[in-house]
Structure formats: C-alpha cells, structure tokens
Design an enzyme around this catalytic site. Structure first.
Site, PDB file in Angstrom:
ATOM      1  N   HIS A  44      26.749  50.195  46.934  1.00 52.63           N
ATOM      2  CA  HIS A  44      27.033  48.851  46.434  1.00 52.63           C
ATOM      3  C   HIS A  44      25.998  47.888  47.009  1.00 52.63           C
ATOM      4  CE1 HIS A  44      31.587  49.547  45.509  1.00 52.63           C
ATOM      5  NE2 HIS A  44      30.898  49.492  44.388  1.00 52.63           N
TER       6      HIS A  44
ATOM      7  N   CYS B 236      33.208  44.138  52.400  1.00 57.65           N
ATOM      8  CA  CYS B 236      34.002  44.924  51.453  1.00 57.65           C
ATOM      9  C   CYS B 236      35.480  44.558  51.511  1.00 57.65           C
ATOM     10  CB  CYS B 236      33.848  46.418  51.742  1.00 57.65           C
ATOM     11  SG  CYS B 236      32.221  47.092  51.337  1.00 57.65           S
TER      12      CYS B 236
END
Length: 703
Positions: A168, A264
């Site tokens: 990511h 996150c």
C-alpha cells in the site's frame, strides 16, 4: 488539542492474523497476541486523542482486518470514495464502512465491483491540499484514479509501487505538514521517483533508509507538527525534529505481523477542500488488439507482463480463443498508463509484438518537421527490426529500409508518399518525421510454441545431452547454408579475431571457397591475425600448431601490417604471393567483398581498413542488403552494429563463448535468431563436417 481534526479507528476486539494476503502475514497466522494488540492499540488511541477527535467504528467478528480503518475509503470534504478490496478476505468490510460513512452524513461514491481501490491506504492527500498522491501496482488499480479525480475534484498524481513488502502507498509514503514528505524511494519505480522529485523540493523530501522502512516509519499519523509512528532510528528522528516535527513513538509490533502500523490503524475523516484546486488526471487509456498463437507461444503473457513492468495496467476486454491447434487467437486489451510518456513507452513495446488499434480507433501517424539537419524532433518514434507500416492520410504505407534505432521520415515523391527508416545523421531539414505512437503497426510472422522453445542453445550447459543440442543447431545451420547456396542466395558473415585465435580460420576459409559466404564484415583485427597466421604461423604471437607463445611473437602482427601497407592492399598482397591461404586470401581469390571497419584501438591499420566510421557503416549496410542469413562469429561490437542494420526475417546465428554476448545479440525479438554458446572454432569445425555429409565437393566458378 486541535478539535477540528477527526480520525476513525476500530477497536481490535476481533483482530488476528487469520490468512496471508501480504508478505508480512507469512509465518504469522494465529501468532498475534490479542492482549498485546489491545494494549498497543490503546497506546496509539490515547496519544491520538490528545491531539484530535477519534471516532470509532464497531468491530465485527469474522473481519479481523476491520481494525485497519485507513482502508475504509478516501475522504475529502463531505465526499468519500468507498474502498473496493482486491482480496475476498477483506471484501466483507465494505458494508460496515459504508454504513458508518452514510450515518455520518458523507456522500458515498462506489467504484465498479471489478475495479480494486483500497482507500487511504493507497491514496494520500498532500497536507497542503494541493493534490492527491495515488498508488497502484499491488492492491489498487490505476484505472481507479480518474474516478478519484472526477468525484473529489482534485489533481491526482499516480505512483507505481514495485516492492511487494510495501503493498500500500501508506506503507512507504507519508505527506507531512508544511509541504514535507517522508518516503522510501526504493518502493517506487523510476518514473514515480522522478514525479516525486518534480513536485516536492529537495529540502522538503525526507528519504528514509530500508531499515526504517521495514519498521513502517512511513506508516505515520501526522497531526500538524506531531508525527506518531511505530519506531524510528535516531537519524530519522533527528531529521524530523530538525525541520520542526515532534516524534512520538508507540510500539505496534502486533499489527506489523499483519502488515500495518499507525497510519493503517487510522483514517483521517476531516480533509478540508481548497476551492482553487480542481480535477486533473494524467492517466491515459487505449484499447489495443493482438492476434496470433497467443497462448502456446506465450505472446499474451509477454504483452501483459510488458504492460505491468513498464508501469501500466490492463484489462482484457475480449479474448477469442482459436478453436484448433493451428488456429490463431485474438484479444482486445485496455491499456492504462499514469502519463502520456509512459503510455508511449508501453505502446512502442506492444507495437513490436504486433499490437494494433481497433479499426474504429485507427488514426493517422503524427508528423513533425525536421528543423535541423541530422536532428529529429524530440518525440520521434524509434524504429525496430520488424516490417512496419504507418498511416498517412488514411492509407497504410510500408516503411522502406527497415532497421533498428532509426527515425521514420516521410517525403513526397512523384510516385506518392515515401516512408523510410533513416539514421539520425541522414535526416534533412524540411522532412517530416513520425512522432508519438499513433498510426504505427508492425507486420509479424505468427509465432508458435515450438519456435519460442528453440530460441537459444547452450554448449555444455545444464541438462541432458547438451552437446547433442549444439550439434542439432549445427545441422540446422548447415542445411540452411546449403539451401541458400544452391538457390543462389546471400549469406553474410561478421567475424572477430577469435575465429583465428581458436583455429576456426581454416574452416571459415573453406566456407568462403565453397561458395557459402557472399560477404565478410569485420574489423582490422580479423584480417591482421588471419594474415599473421598464414604468413608467420602465429595468431597474436601464439603458434597455432603447438599452442604456445613464440618469443617475439607479440610483434608479428605489426610486421604483417607493415608488409601489407608496403604492398598497398590485401588484394595486392595476394597477387604478389605473400598471402597464400586463409580467410582474406579466399575472399580475394573468390571475389567475395569484405569490409573492415576501423576502431580507435587498431594497430596500423591495414590499408583496406575503413577508418571513417560513417563510411564503414554505409558499406556494412550496402553488403547486408538482400542477405538471407547472417553468421555472427565472436565479434560483439561488429555483430551488434550488423544486428541494428538488419530487418526482421533475416536468419541470424550468433556464436560466442560468452552467454551474455549471445543473449544480447540473439534476443532481439526475432524468431529467426538462434544463439549458440560455444567455442567458435569448434562450431565452425562441426559446421564444415556437417556440410560434408550434405553436399558433394563444390568447384568455384571464379579463378
């Protein structure tokens, strides 16, 4: 406390590592401590509450990664683009995040179901609100970026991730307040790094080392001058404090087991909108069609891999599989690229594979004038070895003088438009040159599995009966040589001095004498050492019969050069009788043309050596015209030059003891190329032996 900033988090009540969808999860299934995870999450939660408002979404049993709220969606103002998870293990989270957003008054936009986008994990707003950084490569698709630009009315800059550990964008990239950027350059391709450097000033870029990157130092929560992270090295903390940030470390090792850390575990849900910023996206899409034996030749795999490796993405729109083994297949593929520059590179490579536009999308090639002799427009299309056609005024025109690494010039003649490949120095002011990649196609032979699997042969390599494999290639080459000779065709040899050093001179001489060679291309050295061997019995001072160096032998080649220079040419040396055998002798006696291209290292040189590089290239090109086969014998420099001048369809046999040289010479995409990794003297010996089995003695018609 800055009360206007809000974050969304999810308590880790059901957190665990239940599956593997990223490299960090491997080996960690059910090895996370729930109690320690709760303790670490609470540590982050309490720190964040001191600096912002934190909202909570209710945890749900069976969805352990719901705790990573960064992937809920992407928020800007009152709008949110809901995530579309790539992996089924997380797709069940979408309804819960959607419910929360709608319940809190956000306008929710949803992407098509088959278009992955994983929220603020792969889309990070510049903290000044100027643009959106959007990642792609592992989880989110490039084709989602135009939707983000449209729905959020913001400029989108696409960054390609290339290290699977950083799957990511937020694992390796963190925009900070006041225009600073914390990032790990090794996670991005060269185009993305260049884009970052163009948008962020050097003094604002904080590039971290791998040691910090693997501790998820970039997976940081930034609240004005506060940065909250799992762990940072002393050097990184010093860099951050040096530009005004306060570093707060809080351990999040239990979440690293699932591939996440501070960023996150949070989603910023108050992202202000700048009224002067509006949508702008550089992503381009184009649909191409490719036909052939797509599966058994591996062509479709090569095309799709090429798209991804060059920085693009694809969607196969249609695939029509051939019904029988000999039938061809066809595919229509949507190609997307982060910029026009990358799209040009991708399409150029796909054109080489035979890709074409759909008929309804065909457009004329773009032309720009040559302003200065010998200088092409900046964006000129670089030609390849493959037969090429260009579309001018709605008509496809075949390109003449096909070769590698040239420009395609368009000129008006009494017989109509002429398209031809030209090397840059031959371009003339006023000519039109093809630029960009529109209106260009190549005509490729259909390639089968068998052809792909017989590309390269290695002598004494791993595998069973490798020697026999080389003999099989020799049999094929001998058969082709015989066929071409008997049909009155043309074979060109480009050879280096190693042919002489390895004892291959006598075999090459025989090929010339018996009519198998119609032109010889090389450098000063092959002629010098061939004549040295035949005048003095040595090659580079080594006795060719005993294999030992001769005292004073290092001077032999200079004496030979001096002798030939005294006579004025190699031909006159043959006529005078001082050259009585060898490669150059056979060329002269059998009237086989040869070109010796000079270089800066040449001794002498011989009077026949062409020291004008441009003239040497022109003479090489002249003798390559009409060639049906080229034997490249242990001369990388001259062979590469020959390869660049040779169009597809000419059979090339590349022989060298160095595998890297063979690969470089034979891997030009031509299915007619064969690479042979072996001693060139041995190869020529085997070749003449095989020819003995195929043919009766040949009597020269000359002399």
């Amino acid at each position: 406390m800055t009360s206007r900033i809000r974050f969304l988090m999810c308590p880790p009540d059901h957190y665990d590592v239940d599956y593997v969808i990223n490299p960090w999860m491997e080996g960690n299934i059910h090895k996370s401590s729930r109690d320690r995870a709760v303790e670490q999450w609470q540590g982050l939660y309490q720190i964040l509450k001191e600096h912002a408002i934190v909202d909570l979404v209710t945890p749900q049993k069976g969805w352990p990664d719901l705790v990573f709220t960064a992937n809920a969606g992407l928020v800007l103002g009152d709008n949110v683009v809901l995530s579309r998870f790539l992996h089924k293990e997380r797709q069940g989270e979408e309804p819960y995040f959607k419910e929360w957003f709608e319940g809190n008054g956000y306008t929710v936009y949803e992407l098509p179901k088959d278009l992955p986008f994983e929220g603020a994990g792969d889309a990070l707003l510049d903290r000044e609100g100027r643009w959106l950084w959007a990642g792609y490569g592992f989880r989110s698709e490039l084709d989602s970026h135009p939707y983000l630009a449209k729905w959020l009315d913001i400029e989108v800059l696409s960054l390609r991730l290339i290290d699977e550990r950083f799957y990511h964008l937020d694992t390796c990239f963190c925009p900070l307040a006041n225009g600073y950027l914390l990032y790990y350059p090794g996670a991005f391709d060269s185009y993305s790094n260049r884009l970052i450097e163009m948008r962020v000033a050097p003094e604002k870029r904080i590039a971290i080392a791998e040691a910090d990157a693997v501790n998820f130092a970039c997976n940081t929560v930034n609240v004005e001058s506060i940065v909250i992270m799992n762990k940072a090295s002393d050097a990184l903390k010093q860099s951050l404090t040096g530009v005004g940030f306060q570093v707060l470390e809080t351990p999040l090792t239990e979440f690293l087991k699932a591939g996440g850390a501070a960023k996150c575990l949070t989603l910023r849900v108050t992202e202000p909108v700048r009224d002067e910023v509006h949508a702008n996206v550089y992503v381009e899409s184009r649909i191409i069609r490719i036909e052939g034996h797509l599966l058994d030749s591996g062509l479709i795999n090569r095309a799709l891999d090429m798209i991804v490796d060059t920085g693009g993405s694809f969607q196969v729109l249609n695939f029509n599989l051939g019904e029988q083994r000999q039938s061809t297949s066809a595919a229509e593929v949507k190609v997307s690229a982060p910029s026009h520059e990358v799209m040009e590179e991708i399409i150029s490579l796909l054109i080489d594979l035979g890709a074409v536009d759909l008929p309804q999308d065909e457009r004329d090639a773009k032309l720009e004038p040559v302003i200065q002799d010998g200088v092409a427009p900046d964006d000129f299309y670089v030609s390849t070895i493959y037969p090429t056609e260009v579309r001018i005024n709605g008509q496809w025109i075949k390109v003449e003088n096909q070769r590698m690494d040239g420009a395609i010039a368009i000129t008006q003649t009494p017989n109509g438009l002429l398209a031809q490949c030209k090397i840059l120095r031959d371009l003339k002011a006023g000519e039109q040159v093809i630029v960009d990649v529109l209106g260009i196609r190549t005509i490729r032979k259909t390639e089968s599995r068998e052809q792909r699997n017989t590309q390269e042969f290695s002598f004494m390599s791993g595998g069973v009966s490798s020697e026999r494999r080389v003999e099989l290639v020799v049999e094929q080459v001998a058969w082709e040589l015989r066929k071409i000779r008997d049909a009155g065709g043309k074979v060109v040899v480009t050879a280096g001095p190693v042919v002489i050093h390895t004892g291959g001179g006598e075999h090459l001489s025989r090929l010339i004498r018996e009519g198998y060679v119609q032109a010889l291309l090389g450098g000063n050295a092959i002629a010098v050492h061939d004549i040295e061997q035949n005048m003095m019995g040595t090659s580079l001072g080594v006795d060719m019969k005993r294999g030992v160096a001769v005292r004073g032998g290092h001077r032999h080649h200079l004496k030979v050069i001096n002798t030939i220079r005294r006579h004025g040419s190699i031909a006159k040396g043959v006529e005078s009788g001082i050259i009585r055998s060898g490669v150059m002798y056979e060329c002269v006696r059998n009237q086989i043309p040869f070109v010796l291209a000079g270089s800066i290292r040449d001794d002498g040189p011989l009077p026949d050596t062409q020291m004008d590089l441009i003239k040497a290239q022109e003479e090489y090109a002249k003798h390559l015209e009409g060639a049906e086969m080229i034997l490249m014998l242990s001369s990388m420099l001259h062979s590469i030059g020959v390869g660049n001048m040779t169009p597809a369809g000419v059979k090339m046999v590349c022989v060298d003891i160095n595998p890297a040289v063979v690969t470089k010479l034979s891997d030009r995409g031509s299915i007619e190329s064969v690479g042979v990794v072996t001693d060139v003297g041995l190869f020529l010996s085997l070749l003449t032996q095989q020819l003995d089995k195929l043919t009766s003695p040949y009597v020269s018609k000359v002399g």
